[in-house]
Design an enzyme around this catalytic site. Structure first.
Site, PDB file in Angstrom:
ATOM      1  N   GLU A 170       0.796  -1.230   0.000  1.00 41.03           N
ATOM      2  CA  GLU A 170       0.000   0.000   0.000  1.00 41.03           C
ATOM      3  C   GLU A 170       0.831   1.284   0.000  1.00 41.03           C
ATOM      4  O   GLU A 170       0.721   2.098   0.911  1.00 41.03           O
ATOM      5  CB  GLU A 170      -0.937   0.023   1.211  1.00 41.03           C
ATOM      6  CG  GLU A 170      -1.824  -1.201   1.328  1.00 41.03           C
ATOM      7  CD  GLU A 170      -2.862  -1.071   2.444  1.00 41.03           C
ATOM      8  OE1 GLU A 170      -2.707  -0.219   3.314  1.00 41.03           O
ATOM      9  OE2 GLU A 170      -3.840  -1.848   2.413  1.00 41.03           O
ATOM     10  N   GLU A 198      -5.449  -8.668   0.668  1.00 40.25           N
ATOM     11  CA  GLU A 198      -6.045  -8.321   1.972  1.00 40.25           C
ATOM     12  C   GLU A 198      -7.512  -8.018   1.737  1.00 40.25           C
ATOM     13  O   GLU A 198      -7.874  -7.351   0.761  1.00 40.25           O
ATOM     14  CB  GLU A 198      -5.442  -7.056   2.604  1.00 40.25           C
ATOM     15  CG  GLU A 198      -4.079  -7.208   3.211  1.00 40.25           C
ATOM     16  CD  GLU A 198      -3.557  -5.928   3.875  1.00 40.25           C
ATOM     17  OE1 GLU A 198      -4.357  -5.090   4.351  1.00 40.25           O
ATOM     18  OE2 GLU A 198      -2.326  -5.764   3.909  1.00 40.25           O
TER      19      GLU A 198
HETATM   20  C1  FCB Z   1      -4.319  -2.073   5.658  1.00 37.80           C
HETATM   21  C2  FCB Z   1      -2.870  -2.362   6.005  1.00 37.80           C
HETATM   22  C3  FCB Z   1      -2.692  -3.309   7.128  1.00 37.80           C
HETATM   23  C4  FCB Z   1      -3.764  -3.225   8.192  1.00 37.80           C
HETATM   24  C5  FCB Z   1      -5.132  -3.127   7.565  1.00 37.80           C
HETATM   25  C6  FCB Z   1      -6.244  -3.016   8.561  1.00 37.80           C
HETATM   26  O1  FCB Z   1      -4.434  -0.815   5.119  1.00 37.80           O
HETATM   27  O2  FCB Z   1      -2.194  -2.947   4.915  1.00 37.80           O
HETATM   28  O3  FCB Z   1      -1.398  -3.112   7.636  1.00 37.80           O
HETATM   29  O4  FCB Z   1      -3.512  -2.185   9.061  1.00 37.80           O
HETATM   30  O5  FCB Z   1      -5.193  -2.044   6.714  1.00 37.80           O
END
Ligand code: FCB
Length: 462
Positions: free
Chosen positions: A166, A364
């Site tokens: 990110e 994720e």
């Molecule tokens: C994302 C991040 C991760 C975690 C989640 C909730 O943005 O990659 O590190 O904090 O959010």
């Protein structure tokens, strides 16, 4: 209906070093920006819990890997902490860290869990942050060397590499909002940081390819598909395109196409905010070193409407558009991130249609529930809401797959409840709960048991 996924689909989860490992006496780890910031201003962190007091993955990984197995993982993403491996960011390599990462990787492989390794996950070594962090061109060079050290040390066994997680977040949270260090609001510096990250990623990819290892390398991007308030209103549509250029295409384009979005370049040029270090040779490196594999983090969309009173060229993205709220569905009643499962499908279709259908996976996705830890006393956490959340998203991943998207897996954020930056343990995301008051004891939530079934059967009925 049956939602069947391919036999070799990647099922698992992601986490990062700084959010799980802790700081253990004698580990030789150097200070990173989070360790330092917590020391300086603990009151900024929820319940004043800092990065040292986390689940202690550093020592407990064998036990936690067993939990991963018990929840059906065939793969897991971790990150190699820059400040653990190279304590001051540029100098000596910490042998204790090398031993730890070797053992961690071997343990995962021995348990049938493929290691996906990420490099930068917001954890700039403090000595480099003191020199400006990503604002400093020398940090780009330092990053490429750290990446090369990682590939040389672990590239024989790790076949899936990611340069960063990110990269828009340090830009947005550190330089446009105030959730990451250095908490400034400065568009010119934000643009420099973003450009240096994109360049650093490309240089790391170049270093990987030069070593001739067999494996894939990519980047993890959080995509926030932009939706106009009114799709028939050209001003709203334009606003959402600009939001997309700022927050998605700013990294998607260089990572996959090797170029930056024209709209963004034009805006920055008009504002006299093009990065001062920009040069042809580096742009050629970006052009020549695009990724093999894209990780998509999807949590929420970005809902956008045209600015009510547009001004001339302005220095912030939000001077071009306003956000608006879609109040119906949130991760917590009345607050938190919006739940919009179709966004995962739209993101995948975008990659298929506009980015050559590059190999990708959901790296994720997850639901952060505030105060979930309080249910620990009642025994297993009955998180049916999380099962629904994952199921609803998986249905859309399945649909994208059936329409030809090259999506190879689904990783949850996260396996074990972990430390989430300034929010610390406020929102819990895991399908395994961690009881900090009880020596970090780990118990599988209802969602973890469900996930195991899904992974084992490569799908589910609904
Ligand atoms: C994302 C991040 C991760 C975690 C989640 C909730 O943005 O990659 O590190 O904090 O959010």
């Amino acid at each position: 209906m049956k939602y069947q996924f391919p036999a070799d689909f990647w099922w698992g989860s992601a986490a990062s070093g700084p959010q799980t490992e802790g700081v253990i006496p004698g580990d030789g780890k150097g200070e990173n920006v989070w360790d330092h910031w917590f020391k300086e201003a603990p009151e900024l962190f929820f319940d004043q819990v800092g990065p040292a007091k986390v689940s202690q993955f550093y020592t407990r990984y064998p036990e936690y890997i067993q939990q991963m197995k018990a929840t059906g993982h065939n793969s897991y993403r971790h990150s190699i902490q820059w400040s653990r491996l190279i304590p001051d960011g540029v100098g000596e390599v910490n042998q204790t860290a090398v031993d730890y990462y070797n053992k961690l990787i071997d343990e995962m492989l021995a348990n049938g869990i493929e290691p996906f390794m990420n490099l930068y996950h917001f954890d700039m070594p403090w000595p480099l942050q003191e020199q400006g962090g990503w604002e400093n061109y020398d940090v780009v060079t330092a990053f490429a060397r750290y990446a090369e050290v990682c590939f040389e040390l672990f590239g024989d066994r790790v076949k899936k590499w990611f340069t960063m997680n990110e990269p828009i977040v340090p830009v947005e949270a550190g330089y446009l909002g105030e959730f990451h260090y250095p908490q400034v609001v400065d568009m010119k510096r934000a643009a420099l940081v973003g450009y240096h990250e994109a360049l650093a990623s490309a240089k790391a990819i170049a270093a990987y390819r030069k070593l001739g290892l067999s494996g894939e390398i990519g980047i993890i991007l959080n995509l926030t598909p932009s939706y106009p308030r009114d799709a028939k209103n050209p001003a709203d549509v334009k606003a959402s395109q600009i939001a997309d250029a700022f927050f998605n295409r700013s990294f998607l384009d260089p990572a996959i196409l090797g170029t930056f979005p024209e709209e963004l370049v034009t805006i920055l040029k008009d504002l006299d905010m093009l990065p001062k270090t920009l040069n042809e040779a580096d742009l050629a490196i970006i052009q020549d070193n695009t990724i093999d594999l894209l990780g998509i983090n999807y949590y929420q969309p970005r809902r956008v409407k045209a600015k009510e009173t547009p001004k001339g060229p302005q220095p912030f993205p939000t001077d071009y558009f306003d956000f608006y709220e879609w109040p119906e569905r949130k991760m917590n009643p009345y607050r938190g991130w919006e739940i919009y499962e179709k966004g995962i499908y739209d993101s995948l279709i975008n990659i298929k249609e506009n980015y050559g259908n590059i190999r990708c996976f959901i790296s994720e996705n997850g639901m952060g529930v505030e105060g979930e830890g309080r249910f620990l006393e009642e025994g297993q956490i009955q998180d049916g809401y999380r099962i629904e959340f994952v199921k609803d998203h998986l249905k859309y991943v399945h649909q994208a797959l059936s329409e030809g998207c090259n999506v190879l897996g689904y990783h949850m954020w996260t396996c074990m409840d972990n430390w989430s930056w300034l929010n610390a343990y406020k929102n819990r995301y895991g399908f395994i709960s961690i009881d900090l008051a009880n020596d970090g004891a780990a118990t599988i939530k209802k969602s973890g048991e469900w996930f195991k079934q899904v992974a084992t059967n490569n799908g589910f009925d609904d």
